[in-house]
Write an enzyme that holds these catalytic residues in place. Structure first.
Site, PDB file in Angstrom:
ATOM      1  N   ASN A 180       0.808  -1.223   0.000  1.00  0.00           N
ATOM      2  CA  ASN A 180       0.000   0.000   0.000  1.00  0.00           C
ATOM      3  C   ASN A 180       0.842   1.273   0.000  1.00  0.00           C
ATOM      4  OD1 ASN A 180       0.849  -0.660   2.585  1.00  0.00           O
ATOM      5  ND2 ASN A 180      -1.065  -0.080   3.589  1.00  0.00           N
ATOM      6  N   GLU A 277       4.937  -4.563  12.101  1.00  0.00           N
ATOM      7  CA  GLU A 277       3.809  -3.638  12.020  1.00  0.00           C
ATOM      8  C   GLU A 277       2.740  -4.366  11.225  1.00  0.00           C
ATOM      9  OE1 GLU A 277       1.041  -1.638  10.877  1.00  0.00           O
ATOM     10  OE2 GLU A 277       2.398  -0.674   9.441  1.00  0.00           O
ATOM     11  N   CYS A 311      -3.445   0.125   7.090  1.00  0.00           N
ATOM     12  CA  CYS A 311      -3.541  -0.724   8.277  1.00  0.00           C
ATOM     13  C   CYS A 311      -4.074   0.014   9.498  1.00  0.00           C
ATOM     14  CB  CYS A 311      -2.178  -1.341   8.594  1.00  0.00           C
ATOM     15  SG  CYS A 311      -0.858  -0.122   8.750  1.00  0.00           S
ATOM     16  N   GLU A 491       8.346   2.233  14.733  1.00  0.00           N
ATOM     17  CA  GLU A 491       9.056   2.922  13.667  1.00  0.00           C
ATOM     18  C   GLU A 491       8.807   4.409  13.834  1.00  0.00           C
ATOM     19  OE1 GLU A 491       7.381   0.949  10.205  1.00  0.00           O
ATOM     20  OE2 GLU A 491       9.166  -0.309  10.038  1.00  0.00           O
TER      21      GLU A 491
END
Length: 517
Positions: A180, A277, A311, A491
């Site tokens: 994505n 993630e 997400c 992150e």
């Protein structure tokens, strides 16, 4: 054909990609692998497997990608390992930072060209791709600024003795990105790894292989030594080879919970560091004292960026009952005005779903929800734009869904499509309990003018990223990551140092040894 770019190496790569994109009947078979500073490496493709990379908006063949096999992965890791013993491993944090700062500027200089390739690769709208690429420049610039500050600590001990710590790189970091945000995935994972002195072998998604190679070109143009950043290509088998490789010290992955579980198992076997993630099913809570217009806009941001394929999206929208009907009415009016179509048009809001596989998954969720009694007030249908060039693209109209119960599949599982479920609620205590009733915990949001209530709610929500009166905003300075099955580690933000370095402690005795023997 894309316009000529300012940097020599990028010009060569973008022109090559442009030739591929502009002539589907002659799709190239460039391996799309890269070792920074030495494009010919790795060149010995040992796998005969190929993947047809399709443009989401048109369905045409962009390229036929050769998948990296055992030899390719081994050679890329070895080259990355050698870079740590060579020029890259000898650089100071300041020198590393300068390279990253130059890379950030090169990205800005070539933002439009990289954005166009990103649109071909992902199907997202050009304005959104442009914002993504600009954000990547900001992120790499941030990591470049932090790099010179990475240092240990000093501890004064009794009688003149002392101890100190040293922050050292982990070694070779393996990265696997999602489809994505392909350029962003490569930038967000390589930036902190390189700032801390690691080298990286990065595998983009097999659906979006193009722009990670452009990032490698950027790094080379910026002066990154050979082998410090490497791109391999392929699907699950290639990712498994990288995750299991004994010389990879850490894996960082963004993607599904199922794949993340497999990578975590591989890392457990090798006792590797890992950052995950993963998915989300995030709650967005709208209280009756909110600014209605901002809450509507926040809900749009929380559900319809990148065709809903995000997400962190707040796909469970809880609206206090007293404003529920008005909220739904105004949201539907706004959603119905979204333009679906050519992602290269500046006024397009909704581009194409990434693949037939993902399209079928989203439509299956929609069909199932309807069978269970959910009401699609708008959207949730396949759309065929007027442009004949887009006839084979896969477009889904943004959906607003009511009459949803918390137990429905569409309310519990990640759809990863443009589907916003709207639930009424009555009390603050009730909505907190319902918001936390999920195996995921990636993000969440609250819209209210009462900051005291906002602070109380965000303290109770079990998610790694919470928003008050906004949604899906990720400045480089703040950490990003999830609770529960949404992942491990962070992150972004200064916390990246913890995840990309290891700490060495040195004790220095300044007196005679005190020994009881």
């Amino acid at each position: 054909m894309l316009r000529i770019v300012k940097n020599r190496l990028l010009q060569q790569r973008v022109c090559s990609l442009a030739r591929c994109i502009s002539n589907a009947s002659a799709a190239f078979t460039d391996p799309l692998q890269y070792t920074s500073g030495k494009r010919e490496l790795p060149s010995d493709i040992d796998s005969t497997d190929t993947t047809d990379v399709l443009e989401p908006a048109t369905g045409r063949l962009l390229c036929r990608m050769k998948n990296s096999g055992v030899t390719d992965v081994n050679r890329s890791v070895e080259i990355a390992k050698q870079s740590l013993d060579g020029e890259w491993g000898q650089m100071s944090g300041t020198e590393r930072g300068k390279i990253l700062l130059r890379a950030a500027q090169i990205i800005r200089d070539n933002c439009e060209d990289i954005s166009k390739v990103e649109v071909h690769d992902t199907g997202k709208a050009i304005w959104e791709a442009r914002a993504d690429i600009e954000g990547c420049a900001d992120a790499i610039e941030y990591y470049g600024g932090v790099a010179p500050t990475i240092a240990g600590e000093h501890f004064a001990l009794p009688q003149g003795s002392f101890a100190y710590t040293i922050r050292e790189p982990l070694g070779v970091v393996g990265g696997i990105g999602a489809w994505n945000y392909p350029f962003q995935m490569a930038a967000w994972k390589s930036g902190p790894a390189l700032a801390c002195g690691n080298s990286m072998v990065f595998k983009p998604s097999q659906f979006t292989p193009l722009t990670a190679v452009l990032l490698a070109e950027v790094y080379s143009e910026a002066g990154l030594p050979a082998g410090a950043f490497n791109v391999i290509q392929g699907g699950a088998s290639t990712g498994s080879l990288l995750s299991h490789h004994p010389d990879v010290a850490k894996m960082t992955f963004t993607g599904s919970m199922a794949t993340g579980t497999k990578i975590m198992e591989a890392c457990a076997q090798g006792i590797k560091y890992i950052t995950l993630e993963l998915g989300g099913k995030s709650p967005l809570i709208i209280f009756d004292d909110c600014d209605m217009e901002n809450a509507i806009k926040g809900t749009m941001m929380a559900n319809f960026l990148t065709q809903g394929q995000v997400c962190s999206n707040g796909t469970r929208v809880y609206v206090q009952r007293s404003i529920y009907d008005e909220f739904v009415s105004r949201l539907v009016e706004r959603v119905n005005n979204m333009k679906i179509g050519n992602p290269f048009s500046e006024d397009t809001h909704v581009g194409a779903t990434i693949s037939r596989e993902q399209f079928d998954i989203v439509m299956k969720y929609i069909k199932n929800a309807k069978s269970q009694g959910a009401k699609f007030v708008c959207g949730g249908e396949q759309v065929t734009p007027d442009d004949p060039a887009l006839a084979k693209g896969l477009f889904i109209s943004p959906a607003v869904v009511t009459d949803v119960t918390d137990k429905m599949q569409i309310a519990r599982e990640e759809v990863f499509g443009p589907v916003a479920c709207i639930f009424p609620f009555d009390t603050q205590q009730e909505v907190i309990q319902r918001a936390n009733n999920s195996e995921f915990g990636l993000a969440g949001g609250v819209f209210t003018k009462d900051l005291k209530r906002a602070h109380h709610v965000v303290q109770k929500i079990q998610s790694g990223n919470l928003y008050v009166n906004n949604y899906n905003i990720y400045p480089s300075q703040i950490p990003f990551g999830g609770y529960k099955k949404s992942g491990l580690g962070r992150e972004g933000g200064i916390s990246f140092i913890e995840y990309y370095t290891q700490q060495k402690t040195v004790y220095v005795e300044m007196n005679d040894v005190d020994c009881p023997f």
